[in-house]
Design an enzyme around this catalytic site. Structure first.
Site, PDB file in Angstrom:
ATOM      1  N   TYR A   1       0.814  -1.230   0.000  1.00 36.99           N
ATOM      2  CA  TYR A   1       0.000   0.000   0.000  1.00 36.99           C
ATOM      3  C   TYR A   1       0.839   1.267   0.000  1.00 36.99           C
ATOM      4  CZ  TYR A   1      -3.522  -3.147   2.114  1.00 36.99           C
ATOM      5  OH  TYR A   1      -4.383  -4.164   2.402  1.00 36.99           O
TER       6      TYR A   1
ATOM      7  N   ALA B   1     -12.608 -11.617  -3.421  1.00 37.51           N
ATOM      8  CA  ALA B   1     -13.537 -12.749  -3.249  1.00 37.51           C
ATOM      9  C   ALA B   1     -14.509 -12.422  -2.114  1.00 37.51           C
ATOM     10  CB  ALA B   1     -12.758 -14.022  -2.936  1.00 37.51           C
ATOM     11  N   GLY B   2     -13.959 -11.954  -0.988  1.00 42.69           N
ATOM     12  CA  GLY B   2     -14.805 -11.635   0.162  1.00 42.69           C
ATOM     13  C   GLY B   2     -15.717 -10.442  -0.113  1.00 42.69           C
ATOM     14  N   ASP B   3     -15.206  -9.452  -0.803  1.00 38.95           N
ATOM     15  CA  ASP B   3     -16.000  -8.241  -1.068  1.00 38.95           C
ATOM     16  C   ASP B   3     -17.188  -8.545  -1.984  1.00 38.95           C
ATOM     17  OD1 ASP B   3     -13.928  -7.007   0.294  1.00 38.95           O
ATOM     18  OD2 ASP B   3     -12.889  -6.414  -1.539  1.00 38.95           O
TER      19      ASP B   3
HETATM   20  O1  LIG Z   1      -6.716  -4.035   1.575  1.00 39.02           O
HETATM   21  C1  LIG Z   1      -7.382  -3.075   1.217  1.00 39.02           C
HETATM   22  O2  LIG Z   1      -7.451  -1.991   1.821  1.00 39.02           O
HETATM   23  C2  LIG Z   1      -8.188  -3.153   0.014  1.00 39.02           C
HETATM   24  O3  LIG Z   1      -9.233  -2.585  -0.020  1.00 39.02           O
HETATM   25  C3  LIG Z   1      -7.656  -3.964  -1.106  1.00 39.02           C
HETATM   26  C4  LIG Z   1      -8.576  -4.947  -1.768  1.00 39.02           C
HETATM   27  O4  LIG Z   1      -9.271  -4.414  -2.860  1.00 39.02           O
HETATM   28  C5  LIG Z   1      -9.555  -5.608  -0.885  1.00 39.02           C
HETATM   29  O5  LIG Z   1      -9.123  -5.606   0.425  1.00 39.02           O
HETATM   30  C6  LIG Z   1      -9.776  -7.010  -1.343  1.00 39.02           C
HETATM   31  O6  LIG Z   1     -10.558  -7.678  -0.406  1.00 39.02           O
HETATM   32  P1  LIG Z   1     -10.729  -9.234  -0.248  1.00 39.02           P
HETATM   33  O7  LIG Z   1     -12.141  -9.528  -0.620  1.00 39.02           O
HETATM   34  O8  LIG Z   1     -10.457  -9.482   1.182  1.00 39.02           O
HETATM   35  O9  LIG Z   1      -9.739  -9.887  -1.173  1.00 39.02           O
END
Ligand SMILES: O=C(O)C(=O)C[C@H](O)[C@H](O)COP(=O)(O)O
Length: 306
Positions: free
Chosen positions: A99, A254-256
């Site tokens: 990040y 996937a989770g989102d």
């Molecule tokens: O880490 C962060 O701040 C983000 O927002 C990056 C990613 O876009 C999501 O975190 C992906 O989320 P998952 O569904 O957990 O894969």
């Protein structure tokens, strides 16, 4: 029906087909869920609350939101700032992130208490996450939690994905304490067992369910990769099996996307198991493509009778 998601959307660099080349997009956990909601539910008015800068990429993000049927009415513009950036690393389809977001405009999304109060008013559902809380300073965090408590008291459903990102917090203890506090004032909590096991020491997904139930949460949906999703609503428990996803290339979002499937059913007042099945189908589609936002061209209702 009006949904308000609150959080940070960043510029995303996702690996492309050619090694060493990356594709620029926009993503962020709560934003991804808002984007999938807008894709799959034409009847839902999707809004996103964040803060962006006043530079070209911030303007591109707003244009992207509007093109994606996400209202930018509650996007604040902070002069002299810009949006955060993150890069996806892939190892056998499993993702990790780097990040550049420590001074992003979104960190100020809760500074204007009046704008926040206006945005949450009248929403049928508000969605936020552990990442939304992690990027705020302690005072802004408190302002946000107070605004959510007020909205909830006036009938809004509050949904929370714990999304544990220890690198965004000062200490693991600050993360786990704040996450439990936010969960206790939410109607729906959507944790992922593998992360919860590491940071809360849960022995299995039922232990995760038990911990949030004990905190007083009414609806809990525990994601567990390819293992069955366990859930509880109004004290009743159940589980939904997950079809093994074929051809996984990138598990980002996937989770989102799963959450979007669940939340659409919550907003429409369908039963939770129906929403979970929708979420599983959507996530199964998303992981077969690189990057967070994958156009949805499948019938999510197809397996609802099963
Ligand atoms: O880490 C962060 O701040 C983000 O927002 C990056 C990613 O876009 C999501 O975190 C992906 O989320 P998952 O569904 O957990 O894969």
């Amino acid at each position: 029906m009006r949904v308000l998601a609150i959080g940070e959307c960043m510029a995303e660099l996702a690996p492309s087909e050619r090694v060493g080349e990356f594709k620029l997009g926009f993503a962020g956990d709560t934003f991804n869920t808002a984007w999938y909601l807008a894709q799959i539910a034409a009847d839902i008015d999707v809004n996103y609350l964040t803060a962006v800068g006043d530079d070209a990429i911030s303007q591109d993000l707003r244009a992207f939101m509007k093109d994606s049927r996400i209202s930018d009415t509650h996007v604040q513009v902070i002069a002299g700032k810009t949006i955060g950036l993150y890069l996806i690393h892939l190892s056998n389809g499993e993702r990790s992130f780097s990040y550049w977001r420590s001074d992003s405009a979104a960190r100020q999304l809760a500074v204007d208490e009046i704008a926040l109060g206006r945005a949450v008013k009248g929403a049928d559902l508000i969605y936020f996450s552990g990442i939304t809380l992690a990027i705020l300073d302690p005072q802004s965090r408190e302002i946000l939690l107070i605004a959510l408590r007020r909205a909830r008291a006036s009938g809004t459903t509050v949904a929370f994905d714990t999304n544990l990102r220890p690198q965004l917090w000062s200490t693991p203890q600050e993360m786990t304490d704040t996450v439990m506090k936010a969960a206790a004032q939410s109607d729906i909590v959507l944790p992922s067992y593998d992360d919860e096991a590491v940071w809360f020491g849960d022995g299995d997904s039922i232990a995760t369910l038990d911990r949030y139930a004990k905190a007083g949460v009414d609806q809990i949906v525990v994601k567990n990769s390819a293992q069955p999703v366990v859930f509880q609503k109004a004290g009743q428990r159940g589980e939904v099996g997950v079809d093994p996803a074929r051809g996984i290339v990138d598990t980002t979002a996937a989770g989102d996307s799963f959450n979007a499937g669940v939340l659409v059913s919550v907003v429409r007042q369908d039963d939770l198991a129906t929403g979970i099945r929708k979420g599983c189908r959507l996530a199964g589609h998303v992981v077969r493509h690189k990057g967070s936002l994958v156009p949805v061209n499948l019938d999510l209702g197809k397996d609802e009778s099963g």
